[in-house]
Design a protein around this motif. Structure first.
Motif: not given
Lengths: 480, 427
Positions: A146-154, A157, B2, B4-8, B33, B362-366
């Motif tokens: 999902x977008x919150x967990x490394x699913x955001x690709x450049x 954006x 912020x 920690x989440x939505x890392x592109x 970015x 790179x780790x996902x935290x919840x």
């Protein structure tokens, strides 16, 4: 005899009175002589108080025994999960063997395609294919998260920035599925207790969003501004609390179920008068209406800031998949945290986002596509003017040309079967793919059903002539 | 928090990827970015079988289908959106899962939300697990049926609820339930527990309730040939009424499917709104799924599929046992490729995430709203494309950061060398 009895009765009564009076013969309480009947009355009073204070009698609730529960469970027979399949459910759709452009291949035959919302003819466009191929080679197919967990690709954006630039709005958010855009956006903002005024002809995605929001929904007559005005008036005057509730108007720019175009300038005037917010679905108008394809706002000359939330599915003019929502930066930021279809779902595959960026670039650089599409719509209108048994119900500028049945048989099911037969014959006899209305039992829209033709800039004049002739012939054979 | 989440990221979600570094402008408010890229080990993407980047079998076929059938059909399945690839995909999925037919949609979330209202309506009862995904909850609410929740993965509680509901409904209102559907997931996304499927299926059979199984996280990752929880636990797929799954995790594509009997799927094709109104799944994505299934089953002529499945099992079990030996509290059953490391304290969540990033992991935290407030966790997703060196590096970094943030709540198992030292006593 009688007098004897009466005298005996009287004597007995006197005796009783004296006997009862005797104990309290000399009692005087609060200046009132206490007589025997007061004792009786006081006793009665006590009895009444005691009876009232007792719990009413209920037969004790005996819980069901295990054996009884077992018996009830054995007795119970559920309905089958799926009702029996009827004849009409066995209908199979046509299977395409090549790209769904203006011409496609079904069963080895070349077929003219009026069933794809490929308004600007971008399916199969070489620039889109190129950008998709390079994205596939670089990023693979899916985004795996999902977008919150490394699913955001450049690319996501970049796509959001490009759409914002195209529409001159502050920010945009991308969704991974066109239909999910509306059913995620509406419950995000509209909560229980809010008032939503929606058009009765909105498509199923919006209806689902309205239902999930749990707000109070009031429908107004399809694309009828007088009905909208009276509805807004009624809401604001009848209920004094309305002033403190959030109020929304939900409409589509080009209605999928009828092809009508919403008069945005009037909606905006009404919205400003009665202080409502507008949520507009521009799926079928993005890239189509307006001089440069910027949608309904440009078409009516209304500044886009006046519309609070604009959503659109990209599976129409942009020839890709997914959807987006655009507007004020705070509205978009809020959706990034609380829109269920964004947070809990995998993001859009990157090659589709890349296709969207290229499609918008193509629209910007090739305004002649819009001109061609508008010419095609006009030609088709001319060809279908004198069709018998059906009438044109859509707006003359809308890319969805909708032919509704003039005389309904009374049952929607019969009408739908007839239209399906017409579409099947158009495919078999004239090699034409057209859309006949389909209704799920969950769909609440009650607009008339008919045949839809989705006009593309890639259609040639001969294609348009062919479809007009074919429909006129079939209508006269099947409907009259 | 912020950052920690939505890392592109700027490359495919493979074992290693390029993360885009972001600048904090104005404290917490705006994140921009930058052009800097940082090569990080990916422990956050759901790329179980390693299909998430260029694959030698899948990607050429995907590009071929793109050129032939274009990226989208711009039409719903019943109008002009069904291509030969869609038909092939549905047959392929049905065969793989072990049911007669299947229907495919373009989004996994939408699959649940749009199918449940078609299957059951007012007058029916849905009994769903307490930790079910948001899409199931949405679908259940949208259907209008009554909803009861049973304790997470507790078949005895489910049985009690079923008995109560059937008996009481008949005695109180004399209008028995029209039907009862029990919805469970194969593997739960937050706890990583495998569902107690055999017990639940036998209870449902006894009380005539229908079973709906959501295999979003288990299809393609669990079982000898990746066929999911049914294969792992030895449950006959004929006992499941409806099986659902998504393609975004093991198959690195997008979309979801529903598999069931022929009549069920025919009915759904006629009535499901997503099939009638929504644009059909993108053709290249469909081709990716078909190719991935072929690789898994070995139909591409190599044994890469079997290798991938074996590798992910090995990797996950090795990683989990090492983490437990180090003293971390790790949830999840054996064989599950995703393992949550419990952090508990909310302040440790950003600390863990940032320290790991500093070491290029790179780790996902919840944290709260997805989990209870004091049960924050870091979620590790292992992939078949991680090599042994990658895992060793990850373990080193996590151990170091674990010491720093103090999350090794259990005593570490004594190292083997020290054990040998103790046993070899000088004579």
């Amino acid at each position: 005899m009688d007098t004897n009895l009466v005298e005996m009765f009287r004597a007995g009564l006197n005796w009783v009175t004296m006997a009862l009076d005797a104990p309290s013969a000399r009692v005087v309480l609060f200046g009132v002589r206490i007589q025997w009947h007061i004792f009786v009355e006081v006793l009665l009073g006590f009895v009444i108080v005691i009876l009232l204070s007792q719990k009413s009698y209920k037969p004790p609730k005996r819980p069901l025994t295990e054996q009884e529960i077992d018996e009830l469970c054995d007795e119970w027979v559920p309905e089958p999960l799926i009702p029996p399949i009827t004849e009409d459910m066995m209908h199979e759709p046509p299977v395409l063997e090549s790209a769904a452009g203006p011409h496609t291949t079904v069963n080895g035959k070349d077929v003219v395609n009026f069933a794809s919302a490929n308004y600007l003819g971008l399916i199969g466009h070489e620039k889109l294919l190129e950008s998709c191929t390079s994205a596939l080679e670089k990023y693979g197919v899916g985004s795996c998260g999902p977008r919150g967990f490394y699913g955001t690709i450049d690319v996501h954006l970049d796509c959001e920035t490009r759409i914002s630039k195209f529409l001159s709005t502050p920010d945009t958010i991308l969704y991974s599925y066109g239909l999910s855009t509306m059913f995620s956006t509406i419950p995000c903002f509209c909560k229980k207790g809010d008032i939503i005024v929606a058009d009765e002809g909105v498509h199923w995605g919006i209806q689902n969003g309205l239902q999930l929001s749990r707000s109070t929904i009031v429908y107004f007559k399809h694309n009828d501004m007088d009905s909208l005005r009276t509805t807004l008036e009624k809401i604001m005057t009848k209920n004094k609390r309305s002033k403190n509730l959030r109020r929304y108007i939900v409409a589509e720019a080009v209605y999928q179920n009828s092809g009508q175009i919403a008069p945005l300038d009037e909606i905006v005037k009404l919205k400003e008068k009665y202080k409502f917010r507008v949520i507009l679905d521009e799926s079928n108008s993005f890239g189509v209406l307006g001089r440069s394809g910027r949608g309904l706002a440009e078409h009516h000359g209304v500044p886009i800031e006046k519309i609070d939330v604009v959503t659109a599915a990209m599976g129409h003019a942009l020839a890709t998949e997914g959807g987006f929502c655009t507007g004020n930066a705070r509205i978009i930021d809020y959706q990034r945290l609380s829109s269920s279809g964004y947070v809990f779902s995998a993001s859009l595959p990157p090659y589709l986002a890349s296709a969207a960026i290229t499609a918008i670039d193509v629209i910007d650089q090739n305004p002649e596509l819009l001109v061609k599409m508008k010419q095609n719509i006009a030609l088709l209108w001319k060809g279908l003017e004198d069709i018998k048994g059906m009438s044109l119900a859509s707006d003359p500028e809308s890319p969805i040309v909708f032919l509704k049945l003039e005389k309904s048989s009374g049952s929607t099911k019969e009408d739908l079967l007839l239209l399906e037969k017409m579409a099947d014959r158009a495919l078999k006899e004239d090699s034409l793919l057209v859309v006949s209305s389909k209704k799920s039992f969950l769909d609440k829209c009650r607009l008339p059903v008919g045949i839809k033709l989705l006009v593309s800039a890639g259609h040639s004049e001969s294609d348009l002539v062919k479809v007009s002739e074919s429909l006129k012939r079939l209508a006269s054979e099947l409907l009259l | 928090m912020k950052d920690c989440f939505a890392r592109p990221i700027a490359s495919a979600p493979d074992a290693w990827f390029d993360m885009v570094e972001r600048d904090w402008n104005d404290g917490e408010k705006v994140i921009d970015r930058t052009t800097n890229r940082r090569r990080c080990l990916n422990l956050g993407s759901y790329n179980y079988l390693g299909f998430g980047s260029f694959d030698e079998y899948c990607t050429p076929r995907v590009i071929e289908s793109l050129k032939k059938l274009s990226a989208s059909t711009c039409s719903s399945r019943v109008d002009a959106g069904t291509t030969s690839v869609h038909v092939e995909l549905e047959e392929c999925v049905a065969k793989y899962v072990g049911k007669h037919s299947a229907i495919v949609f373009g989004m996994g979330y939408a699959t649940n939300s749009f199918i449940i209202p078609v299957l059951i309506g007012k007058g029916g009862l849905i009994i769903s697990d307490s930790l079910n995904h948001s899409s199931i909850i949405n679908g259940a609410r949208g259907s209008g049926a009554n909803i009861r929740i049973f304790q997470h993965n507790t078949p005895s509680h489910l049985e009690r609820i079923l008995r109560e509901e059937i008996a009481e409904r008949q005695t109180k209102t004399h209008k028995p339930w029209k039907k009862i559907i029990v919805i469970v997931e194969g593997i739960y996304s937050m706890e990583r527990e495998i569902c107690k499927l055999p017990e639940i299926v036998s209870i449902c059979k006894k009380y005539k309730a229908y079973v709906y199984l959501d295999e979003a996280h288990s299809i393609g990752a669990i079982g000898n040939t990746g066929r999911g929880v049914c294969e792992l636990l030895g449950v006959n797929t004929a006992d499941m009424d409806i099986m659902m799954g998504t393609f975004s995790k093991s198959f690195a594509s997008c979309g979801g499917y529903i598999a069931g009997s022929k009549g069920a799927i025919q009915y759904l094709k006629h009535h499901c709104p997503a099939h009638l109104y929504a644009t059909s799944i993108s053709t290249p994505s469909a081709q990716q799924i078909i190719s991935a299934i072929r690789v898994i089953l070995g139909e591409d002529g190599s044994n890469r599929g079997a290798q991938k499945l074996a590798r992910i099992r090995e990797n996950s079990n090795y990683f989990r046992s090492e983490l437990r030996n180090m003293g971390f509290k790790v949830l999840g059953d054996v064989d599950s490729p995703v393992m949550p490391i419990m952090l508990y304290h909310p302040a440790k969540i950003p600390a863990f995430s940032r320290e790991c990033l500093r070491e290029n992991v790179a780790i996902a935290v919840v944290g709260f709203t997805a989990t209870p407030l004091m049960l924050g966790r870091a979620r590790i997703c292992i992939s078949a494309s991680h090599s042994k060196q990658d895992l060793i590096k990850a373990l080193e970094v996590i151990s170091k950061v674990g010491d720093l943030t103090g999350i090794k709540y259990f005593p570490a198992a004594p190292k083997k060398q020290e054990e040998e030292k103790d046993t070899i006593k000088p004579v």
